[in-house]
Design an enzyme around this catalytic site. Sequence first.
Site, PDB file in Angstrom:
ATOM      1  N   GLY A   8       0.816  -1.217   0.000  1.00  0.00           N
ATOM      2  CA  GLY A   8       0.000   0.000   0.000  1.00  0.00           C
ATOM      3  C   GLY A   8       0.843   1.259   0.000  1.00  0.00           C
ATOM      4  N   ALA A   9       1.858   1.290  -0.882  1.00  0.00           N
ATOM      5  CA  ALA A   9       2.776   2.442  -0.925  1.00  0.00           C
ATOM      6  C   ALA A   9       2.337   3.489  -1.946  1.00  0.00           C
ATOM      7  CB  ALA A   9       4.198   1.961  -1.224  1.00  0.00           C
ATOM      8  N   ALA A  11      -0.165   5.522  -1.636  1.00  0.00           N
ATOM      9  CA  ALA A  11      -0.867   6.657  -1.013  1.00  0.00           C
ATOM     10  C   ALA A  11      -0.619   6.650   0.487  1.00  0.00           C
ATOM     11  CB  ALA A  11      -2.372   6.539  -1.272  1.00  0.00           C
ATOM     12  N   ARG A  33      -1.740  -1.526  -6.040  1.00  0.00           N
ATOM     13  CA  ARG A  33      -2.370  -1.854  -7.327  1.00  0.00           C
ATOM     14  C   ARG A  33      -2.115  -0.784  -8.374  1.00  0.00           C
ATOM     15  NH1 ARG A  33      -8.194  -2.527  -4.814  1.00  0.00           N
ATOM     16  NH2 ARG A  33      -7.278  -0.693  -3.812  1.00  0.00           N
ATOM     17  N   ARG A  34      -2.033   0.488  -7.984  1.00  0.00           N
ATOM     18  CA  ARG A  34      -1.923   1.582  -8.973  1.00  0.00           C
ATOM     19  C   ARG A  34      -0.464   1.768  -9.373  1.00  0.00           C
ATOM     20  NH1 ARG A  34      -5.560   5.719  -5.570  1.00  0.00           N
ATOM     21  NH2 ARG A  34      -4.609   4.477  -3.911  1.00  0.00           N
ATOM     22  N   ASP A  59      -2.414  -7.064  -6.210  1.00  0.00           N
ATOM     23  CA  ASP A  59      -3.557  -6.897  -5.310  1.00  0.00           C
ATOM     24  C   ASP A  59      -3.364  -7.880  -4.167  1.00  0.00           C
ATOM     25  OD1 ASP A  59      -6.093  -7.124  -4.065  1.00  0.00           O
ATOM     26  OD2 ASP A  59      -7.131  -6.610  -5.931  1.00  0.00           O
ATOM     27  N   TYR A 150     -15.167  -3.122   9.719  1.00  0.00           N
ATOM     28  CA  TYR A 150     -13.797  -2.581   9.680  1.00  0.00           C
ATOM     29  C   TYR A 150     -13.116  -2.842  11.022  1.00  0.00           C
ATOM     30  CZ  TYR A 150      -9.848   0.610   9.488  1.00  0.00           C
ATOM     31  OH  TYR A 150      -8.581   1.132   9.532  1.00  0.00           O
ATOM     32  N   GLU A 186      -6.150   9.310   2.030  1.00  0.00           N
ATOM     33  CA  GLU A 186      -7.284   9.006   1.134  1.00  0.00           C
ATOM     34  C   GLU A 186      -8.269   8.024   1.787  1.00  0.00           C
ATOM     35  OE1 GLU A 186      -5.656   7.742  -2.641  1.00  0.00           O
ATOM     36  OE2 GLU A 186      -4.372   9.503  -2.746  1.00  0.00           O
TER      37      GLU A 186
HETATM   38  P1  NDP Z   1      -4.966   5.312   1.832  1.00  0.00           P
HETATM   39  O1  NDP Z   1      -6.303   5.048   1.220  1.00  0.00           O
HETATM   40  O2  NDP Z   1      -4.372   6.658   1.662  1.00  0.00           O
HETATM   41  O3  NDP Z   1      -3.926   4.195   1.356  1.00  0.00           O
HETATM   42  C1  NDP Z   1      -4.295   2.841   1.325  1.00  0.00           C
HETATM   43  C2  NDP Z   1      -3.236   2.036   0.610  1.00  0.00           C
HETATM   44  O4  NDP Z   1      -3.620   0.653   0.648  1.00  0.00           O
HETATM   45  C3  NDP Z   1      -3.085   2.432  -0.839  1.00  0.00           C
HETATM   46  O5  NDP Z   1      -1.722   2.475  -1.179  1.00  0.00           O
HETATM   47  C4  NDP Z   1      -3.775   1.313  -1.592  1.00  0.00           C
HETATM   48  O6  NDP Z   1      -3.120   1.074  -2.844  1.00  0.00           O
HETATM   49  C5  NDP Z   1      -3.508   0.120  -0.660  1.00  0.00           C
HETATM   50  N1  NDP Z   1      -4.472  -0.942  -0.896  1.00  0.00           N
HETATM   51  C6  NDP Z   1      -5.797  -0.955  -0.632  1.00  0.00           C
HETATM   52  N2  NDP Z   1      -6.360  -2.092  -1.068  1.00  0.00           N
HETATM   53  C7  NDP Z   1      -5.360  -2.821  -1.628  1.00  0.00           C
HETATM   54  C8  NDP Z   1      -5.303  -4.081  -2.282  1.00  0.00           C
HETATM   55  N3  NDP Z   1      -6.405  -4.844  -2.425  1.00  0.00           N
HETATM   56  N4  NDP Z   1      -4.115  -4.523  -2.750  1.00  0.00           N
HETATM   57  C9  NDP Z   1      -3.008  -3.777  -2.606  1.00  0.00           C
HETATM   58  N5  NDP Z   1      -2.984  -2.572  -2.006  1.00  0.00           N
HETATM   59  C10 NDP Z   1      -4.159  -2.096  -1.528  1.00  0.00           C
HETATM   60  O7  NDP Z   1      -5.179   4.999   3.400  1.00  0.00           O
HETATM   61  P2  NDP Z   1      -4.161   5.038   4.650  1.00  0.00           P
HETATM   62  O8  NDP Z   1      -2.800   5.364   4.215  1.00  0.00           O
HETATM   63  O9  NDP Z   1      -4.794   5.852   5.683  1.00  0.00           O
HETATM   64  O10 NDP Z   1      -4.270   3.520   5.116  1.00  0.00           O
HETATM   65  C11 NDP Z   1      -3.148   2.675   5.272  1.00  0.00           C
HETATM   66  C12 NDP Z   1      -3.417   1.711   6.410  1.00  0.00           C
HETATM   67  O11 NDP Z   1      -3.598   2.454   7.614  1.00  0.00           O
HETATM   68  C13 NDP Z   1      -4.689   0.881   6.258  1.00  0.00           C
HETATM   69  O12 NDP Z   1      -4.432  -0.438   6.676  1.00  0.00           O
HETATM   70  C14 NDP Z   1      -5.683   1.559   7.201  1.00  0.00           C
HETATM   71  O13 NDP Z   1      -6.668   0.677   7.653  1.00  0.00           O
HETATM   72  C15 NDP Z   1      -4.745   2.002   8.302  1.00  0.00           C
HETATM   73  N6  NDP Z   1      -5.203   3.073   9.168  1.00  0.00           N
HETATM   74  C16 NDP Z   1      -5.615   4.273   8.638  1.00  0.00           C
HETATM   75  C17 NDP Z   1      -6.046   5.270   9.484  1.00  0.00           C
HETATM   76  C18 NDP Z   1      -6.594   6.566   8.980  1.00  0.00           C
HETATM   77  O14 NDP Z   1      -7.297   7.261   9.734  1.00  0.00           O
HETATM   78  N7  NDP Z   1      -6.283   6.983   7.748  1.00  0.00           N
HETATM   79  C19 NDP Z   1      -6.001   5.113  10.948  1.00  0.00           C
HETATM   80  C20 NDP Z   1      -5.573   3.811  11.378  1.00  0.00           C
HETATM   81  C21 NDP Z   1      -5.157   2.848  10.518  1.00  0.00           C
HETATM   82  P3  NDP Z   1      -3.854   0.815  -4.238  1.00  0.00           P
HETATM   83  O15 NDP Z   1      -5.253   1.378  -4.131  1.00  0.00           O
HETATM   84  O16 NDP Z   1      -3.009   1.515  -5.237  1.00  0.00           O
HETATM   85  O17 NDP Z   1      -3.829  -0.661  -4.379  1.00  0.00           O
HETATM   86  C1  8X3 Z   2      -8.863   4.223  10.748  1.00  0.00           C
HETATM   87  C2  8X3 Z   2      -9.230   5.202  11.779  1.00  0.00           C
HETATM   88  O1  8X3 Z   2     -11.281   6.326  12.668  1.00  0.00           O
HETATM   89  O2  8X3 Z   2     -11.660   4.308  11.451  1.00  0.00           O
HETATM   90  O3  8X3 Z   2      -8.439   3.019  11.249  1.00  0.00           O
HETATM   91  O4  8X3 Z   2     -10.693   4.233  13.654  1.00  0.00           O
HETATM   92  S1  8X3 Z   2     -10.793   4.990  12.415  1.00  0.00           S
END
Ligand code: NDP
Ligand code: 8X3
Length: 252
Positions: A8-9, A11, A33-34, A59, A150, A186
């Site tokens: 997930g790098a 974004a 994926r992107r 993915d 979730y 995002e």
């Molecule tokens: P973003 O949406 O900004 O980034 C998510 C990343 O996950 C993207 O790079 C996306 O890449 C990747 N991803 C999603 N689905 C897939 C898939 N099926 N295969 C491969 N890659 C995938 O969100 P965050 O950076 O906020 O989230 C990152 C992690 O942090 C997640 O696990 C989230 O649950 C966790 N988190 C987020 C919080 C928040 O408030 N934002 C708080 C706590 C935890 P692509 O779409 O290009 O595949």
């Molecule tokens: C993402 C943050 O607000 O859904 O894990 O707990 S929250």
Amino acid sequence: MKTVLITGATAGIGKATAQLFAQKGNRIIITGRREERLFELQDAIHQQHKGSCYISSFDVRDRDAVQHALKILPADWQNIDVLINNAGLAVGKESIEEGLYSDWDAMIDTNVKGLLYVTEAVLPLMPNGSHVVNVSSIAGLQSYPGGNVYCASKHAVEGLSNGMRIDLLKRNIKVTSICPGLVETEFSVVRFKGDHAKADATYENINPLTAKDVAEAIVWSVDRPANVHITQVLMMAQQQADAVFVNRELKA
Ligand code: NDP
Ligand code: 8X3
């Protein structure tokens, strides 16, 4: 210098973590994926940090694709010191009676099964003394209204982190769970299926965490001396006490 694989790098937290590890002179494998975003990040890392960066696009839900991607890594990338299981998402925030099967599947398949597939494929490439970091959430420790599936998926990440830590002791592999609260990335745009007004409202009148704040906690956990095993990092936004209590009256 370590070799670090980050899922997930493309974004948010994963991208910021890749940039910080690269800035500190590590070799990094970026996945997501992107693919076009991975190429942009690779270019930026080459230019800004002269760093070594390999792209592997898959993915995490596709077990065959995950195994294939790891199998075809060039020989000089087949020793992985740090795995960051970050790829994940929330989809929807409906009450449990209104949840959609497709949303439930996306969250469980990505956050739980995807993490397992990647871990299973990467572990044979990890030497004794290496490190797995799972990006969990405050949602892994508590539930909140509409968080149901979730939160369940992140509770599973907590359970897996605890189990992996026990199983991997024999290989001296550390396992860290990172549990952030509200991070502005995002994430909410994905959760609300492109509805930017709802996504923005999530962070209204608070100082949310940034992706870089979480990346710093990840890198700090990994950079501790060998005798220090950080098992869990719990971090909230300034006006956030826990998964439920957020004060939107007092933005500093
Ligand atoms: P973003 O949406 O900004 O980034 C998510 C990343 O996950 C993207 O790079 C996306 O890449 C990747 N991803 C999603 N689905 C897939 C898939 N099926 N295969 C491969 N890659 C995938 O969100 P965050 O950076 O906020 O989230 C990152 C992690 O942090 C997640 O696990 C989230 O649950 C966790 N988190 C987020 C919080 C928040 O408030 N934002 C708080 C706590 C935890 P692509 O779409 O290009 O595949
Ligand atoms: C993402 C943050 O607000 O859904 O894990 O707990 S929250």
